[in-house]
Structure formats: structure tokens, C-alpha cells
Design a protein around this motif. Structure first.
Motif, PDB file in Angstrom:
ATOM      1  N   VAL A 149       0.837  -1.199   0.000  1.00 28.49           N
ATOM      2  CA  VAL A 149       0.000   0.000   0.000  1.00 28.49           C
ATOM      3  C   VAL A 149       0.874   1.251   0.000  1.00 28.49           C
ATOM      4  CG1 VAL A 149      -1.929  -1.126   1.182  1.00 28.49           C
ATOM      5  CG2 VAL A 149      -0.140   0.004   2.535  1.00 28.49           C
ATOM      6  N   ASP A 150       0.264   2.367  -0.363  1.00 26.84           N
ATOM      7  CA  ASP A 150       0.917   3.679  -0.332  1.00 26.84           C
ATOM      8  C   ASP A 150       0.567   4.348   1.002  1.00 26.84           C
ATOM      9  OD1 ASP A 150       1.709   6.290  -0.553  1.00 26.84           O
ATOM     10  OD2 ASP A 150       0.774   6.660  -2.494  1.00 26.84           O
ATOM     11  N   PRO A 151       1.528   4.531   1.907  1.00 26.71           N
ATOM     12  CA  PRO A 151       1.228   5.093   3.232  1.00 26.71           C
ATOM     13  C   PRO A 151       0.519   6.450   3.162  1.00 26.71           C
ATOM     14  CG  PRO A 151       3.436   4.179   3.214  1.00 26.71           C
ATOM     15  CD  PRO A 151       2.952   4.145   1.800  1.00 26.71           C
ATOM     16  N   ALA A 152       0.965   7.331   2.281  1.00 25.64           N
ATOM     17  CA  ALA A 152       0.358   8.666   2.182  1.00 25.64           C
ATOM     18  C   ALA A 152      -1.102   8.575   1.766  1.00 25.64           C
ATOM     19  CB  ALA A 152       1.143   9.532   1.207  1.00 25.64           C
ATOM     20  N   ARG A 153      -1.386   7.688   0.838  1.00 22.12           N
ATOM     21  CA  ARG A 153      -2.761   7.518   0.366  1.00 22.12           C
ATOM     22  C   ARG A 153      -3.660   6.950   1.475  1.00 22.12           C
ATOM     23  NH1 ARG A 153      -5.082   7.251  -4.812  1.00 22.12           N
ATOM     24  NH2 ARG A 153      -6.984   5.979  -4.880  1.00 22.12           N
ATOM     25  N   ILE A 154      -3.129   5.977   2.222  1.00 23.14           N
ATOM     26  CA  ILE A 154      -3.887   5.403   3.342  1.00 23.14           C
ATOM     27  C   ILE A 154      -4.172   6.478   4.381  1.00 23.14           C
ATOM     28  CG2 ILE A 154      -3.762   3.807   5.304  1.00 23.14           C
ATOM     29  CD1 ILE A 154      -4.342   2.363   2.709  1.00 23.14           C
ATOM     30  N   LEU A 155      -3.157   7.261   4.739  1.00 21.92           N
ATOM     31  CA  LEU A 155      -3.342   8.301   5.739  1.00 21.92           C
ATOM     32  C   LEU A 155      -4.374   9.327   5.277  1.00 21.92           C
ATOM     33  CD1 LEU A 155      -2.588   9.649   8.399  1.00 21.92           C
ATOM     34  CD2 LEU A 155      -0.765  10.851   7.176  1.00 21.92           C
ATOM     35  N   HIS A 156      -4.314   9.729   4.025  1.00 22.20           N
ATOM     36  CA  HIS A 156      -5.270  10.706   3.501  1.00 22.20           C
ATOM     37  C   HIS A 156      -6.696  10.170   3.624  1.00 22.20           C
ATOM     38  CE1 HIS A 156      -6.939  13.891   1.005  1.00 22.20           C
ATOM     39  NE2 HIS A 156      -7.541  12.955   0.283  1.00 22.20           N
ATOM     40  N   LEU A 157      -6.888   8.891   3.288  1.00 29.69           N
ATOM     41  CA  LEU A 157      -8.229   8.287   3.387  1.00 29.69           C
ATOM     42  C   LEU A 157      -8.710   8.297   4.837  1.00 29.69           C
ATOM     43  CD1 LEU A 157      -9.408   4.994   1.706  1.00 29.69           C
ATOM     44  CD2 LEU A 157      -9.804   5.376   4.131  1.00 29.69           C
ATOM     45  N   VAL A 158      -7.830   7.886   5.761  1.00 31.74           N
ATOM     46  CA  VAL A 158      -8.232   7.798   7.173  1.00 31.74           C
ATOM     47  C   VAL A 158      -8.497   9.192   7.740  1.00 31.74           C
ATOM     48  CG1 VAL A 158      -7.505   7.070   9.479  1.00 31.74           C
ATOM     49  CG2 VAL A 158      -6.970   5.641   7.497  1.00 31.74           C
ATOM     50  N   GLN A 159      -7.662  10.159   7.403  1.00 32.33           N
ATOM     51  CA  GLN A 159      -7.875  11.520   7.891  1.00 32.33           C
ATOM     52  C   GLN A 159      -9.213  12.079   7.412  1.00 32.33           C
ATOM     53  OE1 GLN A 159      -4.235  13.328   6.401  1.00 32.33           O
ATOM     54  NE2 GLN A 159      -3.466  13.619   8.500  1.00 32.33           N
ATOM     55  N   ALA A 160      -9.537  11.875   6.137  1.00 30.51           N
ATOM     56  CA  ALA A 160     -10.802  12.369   5.596  1.00 30.51           C
ATOM     57  C   ALA A 160     -11.981  11.682   6.283  1.00 30.51           C
ATOM     58  CB  ALA A 160     -10.852  12.125   4.088  1.00 30.51           C
ATOM     59  N   ASN A 161     -11.854  10.393   6.499  1.00 30.31           N
ATOM     60  CA  ASN A 161     -12.921   9.637   7.155  1.00 30.31           C
ATOM     61  C   ASN A 161     -13.155  10.133   8.579  1.00 30.31           C
ATOM     62  OD1 ASN A 161     -13.639   7.217   9.071  1.00 30.31           O
ATOM     63  ND2 ASN A 161     -14.419   6.613   7.057  1.00 30.31           N
ATOM     64  N   GLN A 162     -12.070  10.356   9.307  1.00 26.48           N
ATOM     65  CA  GLN A 162     -12.190  10.744  10.712  1.00 26.48           C
ATOM     66  C   GLN A 162     -12.616  12.198  10.884  1.00 26.48           C
ATOM     67  OE1 GLN A 162     -11.561   8.288  13.509  1.00 26.48           O
ATOM     68  NE2 GLN A 162     -12.256   7.400  11.571  1.00 26.48           N
ATOM     69  N   SER A 163     -12.121  13.084  10.041  1.00 29.21           N
ATOM     70  CA  SER A 163     -12.475  14.495  10.195  1.00 29.21           C
ATOM     71  C   SER A 163     -13.956  14.736   9.938  1.00 29.21           C
ATOM     72  CB  SER A 163     -11.627  15.356   9.254  1.00 29.21           C
ATOM     73  OG  SER A 163     -11.890  15.026   7.901  1.00 29.21           O
ATOM     74  N   ALA A 164     -14.579  13.871   9.145  1.00 25.80           N
ATOM     75  CA  ALA A 164     -16.008  14.026   8.843  1.00 25.80           C
ATOM     76  C   ALA A 164     -16.890  13.599  10.014  1.00 25.80           C
ATOM     77  CB  ALA A 164     -16.368  13.216   7.600  1.00 25.80           C
TER      78      ALA A 164
END
Length: 430
Positions: free
Chosen positions: A208-223
């Protein structure tokens, strides 16, 4: 993301703590077909008394509620979460231990979609009076099944001997009587206390791409708009100074006796790094004496005292610690005496250096093999991280271990008045 490199292992962990407190760890494994993800809360069966942050009230909840809550999380208002994972070909599961609850999936495709499903269902509780009552019947059957399982019965018999009423000796699933007291209100109290992101960790391992995973999780959590939560106040009874009882016996419909025996730690190391070193030392000397390639293991089998299922294990946390030995035996009393005498003999004279070096190499080999198992490394890494440890430093700990460390640990651990026995025998006439 912070980048933690382990040069000797040729591994890199990417880590980030989000604004809501969630710890995110990503271990890229180039070329791995399978991706494994777990989402873990530091909440297990021993956490039965605590302060509910939302109203600052100290409560004590029924035994088995952490496991009950794990079951209920898979049911949503519009269906079963397992069906959502099945649509992508992913395999999902969960498990509860004494001090953690983990939700997980593994997949070879659509990792990001499955990650969204995992985050969303674990952060969307749905409890009703009706579905809670229904679950009591399901878990009640599971409890009865465990009561007829000799491995489970003999294991908790030993823990009850070592710890008495201390929480670690209480069945993770609870009892029929204890789960009958669970309500949707108590489930919500536990959920909103322990399932806050600041008490949880997410681990992703795979190609996996760590940056892409982090971006997905951050967007999910901030919402989701989580508010900050203070550290959880948990309450545990004082660990008994002595073991509760030397011997626990029962009967079951089995073909031959099953026996477990072990020693309780007298002193719990307060520093996580000290506990990590002690675990390594215990692993080495237990393998020296009773690993499958040891002379004593084979002699126990050759003499008819046990079979190839005989084994040993060790568990240590900031609250408790113990060793376990045993297996099937048609002559359990002889098996106990033989192993006890061997332990006392080696506690006195020490482990042989050649055996020490052999078992140390085996321990290093087992650790290196763990790195090639996505499921293994994810589960071990997170559980240890939530205990304040970094499992990827285990190689250094093992390589720095010397014979003196191992023999000292053996002498400190094998103390006669800290030993308990649990025996399950066949019912009469069987």
C-alpha cells in the motif's frame, strides 16, 4: 507522517496521530498480495470498572460485556457488516482478549473500500433492546460450548487457581448470569468510553501507499466530528499477594486427563522495556527445557507422560504475569512431578550455554518469520504498542540477551509457593 526505520530489518513503519487521537500505523510490504488491517481498542474483559467520561460517573459493568459488545458491533440497522465485506471478497473477523478488542479484515483487492467499511462500522454502534436480548441467547450458547471444551476449562481453572477473583481469571465471555444483566444502556456506556479514537489504533500492512492510506483515514475521521476525551480512568482490584489455591479439579466427557500448571509472577516490572526483556528471557529458557527439539520434551513423550500437544507459554502485562505448562496425560501426577523437578533442577544449576545459544537463535528465527506474516505482525504490533512496547525492537532485545539474564529469570520465576495446578479428568465410567 513520522517515518520509523528499522535498518537491520529493512522495514519502515509510517505513523501518525490524528487530531482526534487515533494512532495510525502503516507497514508497506512491496510485492505482498494480501493486505491486512486491524482496528484495535485498548479495552478487554478485565476493564469492568471505570468512569464514564460523558457524565463522570464510576460504574461497574457485567462480566463478559467487552466480548458481547464485539459481537454486537457487526449488526447495523440495515444489515450485517459481514455481507459488506463479502461483496469485495474480503475476510473479516474480530476478537476480544483480556485487555484489547480487535476488528480486522484481509483482502487482495479493494483495500480502500474495505478500510472505509471497517472504520465506519466500528464507529457506528447500533444497539436496541430487541437485538441485545437476541444476542444473549447466541452468546449463551457460546458460553455453554466453552464449558464443554476441555482446553478452555482447564485453562481458566489454572487462572482461577493463580489469581482467584482477580479479573484475568474471569472468562472473557462472562457467564449466563452475568450477560443476562447487559442492557443497551450499559453497552453504550462501554462503547462511548472505550471506543473513542484516542483509545484506539489502526494498523495497515501490505503493498500500500502510506500517504494515500493516511489521507483516506484523515478524511474519514475528520467528517465524524469527534470531541477530545480525557484519559480513561479504570479501576482494578489489588493483585492478591498469594495464589488463590494450589489445585483445581473437575471432570468432563473426555478420553484422557488434561492438565495445566504454572507459576505466577511475584513482581510485575513497571517499565515496558523491562517486561519486553523478561518475556524474551522466558521464551528462551522455556524453549531450552521444553521446546519441541529439546531432550526433555522428547523424553516426556517417550516415557508416555504426555503427547506432542505438550507445550508451554508465558504472558506478561503491566497488571499480571504467569507461565503455563501442560497437555494431555494418562499419568498427570507423574507429568507434573517430572516437569516441576526439572524446573527446580535448572533453576538451581542454570541452563547450558549450548542450549541457550540454540534456543536464542530459534527465537530470532521465529521473530523474523513473523515479519513475513501480515496477520501475525499486525496483531502483535498493535497489542504490544497499546502496552507501550515496539515489537520491531525485539530483534535487538533478543540479540542482547545473555545466559545470565536467562538463568536469573528462571530462578526468579520458578518459586514453589506461586505454582498452581488445573486438572480435568474423564467422568467416571468413561
Amino acid at each position: 507522517m513520522k517515518k520509523q526505520q528499522y535498518q537491520r530489518l529493512n522495514e519502515t513503519i509510517y505513523e501518525e496521530t490524528l487530531d482526534n487521537g487515533l494512532q495510525v500505523f502503516v507497514l508497506p510490504k512491496k510485492g505482498f498480495r494480501q493486505t491486512y488491517v486491524n482496528f484495535t481498542t485498548r479495552y478487554g474483559s478485565i476493564d469492568s470498572e471505570f468512569i464514564v467520561p460523558r457524565r463522570q460517573e464510576r460504574i461497574k459493568v457485567p462480566d463478559g460485556i467487552a466480548h458481547f459488545l464485539e459481537h454486537k458491533m457487526f449488526e447495523e440497522e440495515h444489515g450485517d457488516v459481514f455481507m459488506e465485506f463479502a461483496k469485495t471478497g474480503a475476510s473479516a473477523n474480530a476478537f476480544t482478549t483480556f485487555d484489547t478488542t480487535t476488528y480486522l479484515f484481509s483482502s487482495t483487492v479493494e483495500v480502500e473500500r474495505n478500510l472505509e467499511i471497517l472504520l465506519n462500522f466500528v464507529q457506528n454502534p447500533y444497539f436496541t433492546d430487541e437485538n441485545v436480548e437476541k444476542e444473549k441467547g447466541i452468546i449463551g450458547q457460546e458460553i455453554k460450548m466453552y464449558e464443554d471444551n476441555p482446553n478452555w476449562r482447564v485453562y481458566f481453572g489454572l487462572l482461577q487457581g493463580l489469581y482467584g477473583d482477580y479479573p484475568v481469571a474471569i472468562d472473557i465471555a462472562g457467564t449466563i448470569d452475568s450477560i443476562a444483566k447487559i442492557t443497551k444502556e450499559t453497552l453504550y456506556d462501554c462503547y462511548y468510553t472505550f471506543y473513542h479514537p484516542s483509545n484506539m489504533a489502526l494498523f495497515v500492512v501490505g503493498d500500500v501507499d502510506p500517504a494515500r492510506i493516511l489521507h483516506l483515514v484523515q478524511a474519514n475521521q475528520s467528517a465524524k466530528g469527534y470531541e477530545a476525551q480525557a484519559p480513561i480512568e479504570r479501576f482494578y482490584p489489588e493483585l492478591p499477594k498469594q495464589i488463590a489455591r494450589k489445585r483445581t479439579e473437575s471432570t468432563l466427557d473426555i478420553s484422557q486427563p488434561r492438565v495445566l500448571f504454572g507459576f505466577r509472577e511475584q513482581h510485575i516490572e513497571p517499565k515496558p522495556t523491562a517486561r519486553q526483556k523478561r518475556e524474551a528471557a522466558m521464551e528462551v529458557w522455556m524453549d531450552c527445557l521444553f521446546g519441541r527439539s529439546s531432550q526433555h520434551y522428547q523424553k516426556l513423550i517417550d516415557d508416555g507422560l504426555t503427547d506432542q500437544g505438550f507445550g508451554s507459554e508465558y504472558e506478561l502485562t503491566h497488571l499480571y504475569g504467569h507461565s503455563i505448562f501442560g497437555g494431555n496425560s494418562k499419568r498427570p501426577e507423574e507429568l507434573i512431578l517430572r516437569v516441576q523437578n526439572l524446573l527446580l533442577e535448572y533453576a538451581d544449576k542454570g541452563i547450558d550455554e549450548a542450549d541457550f545459544l540454540r534456543s536464542k537463535k530459534k527465537a530470532i528465527g521465529r521473530f523474523m518469520a513473523l515479519l513475513d506474516s501480515p496477520q501475525g505482525i499486525a496483531n502483535v504490533y498493535v497489542s504490544q504498542k497499546l502496552r507501550g512496547l515496539d515489537v520491531l525492537t525485539s530483534l535487538d532485545v533478543l540479540q542482547n540477551l545473555d545466559l545470565h539474564d536467562v538463568n536469573q529469570t528462571l530462578r526468579e520465576h520458578v518459586v514453589d509457593n506461586t505454582m498452581a495446578i488445573s486438572l480435568i479428568s474423564p467422568e467416571k465410567g468413561k
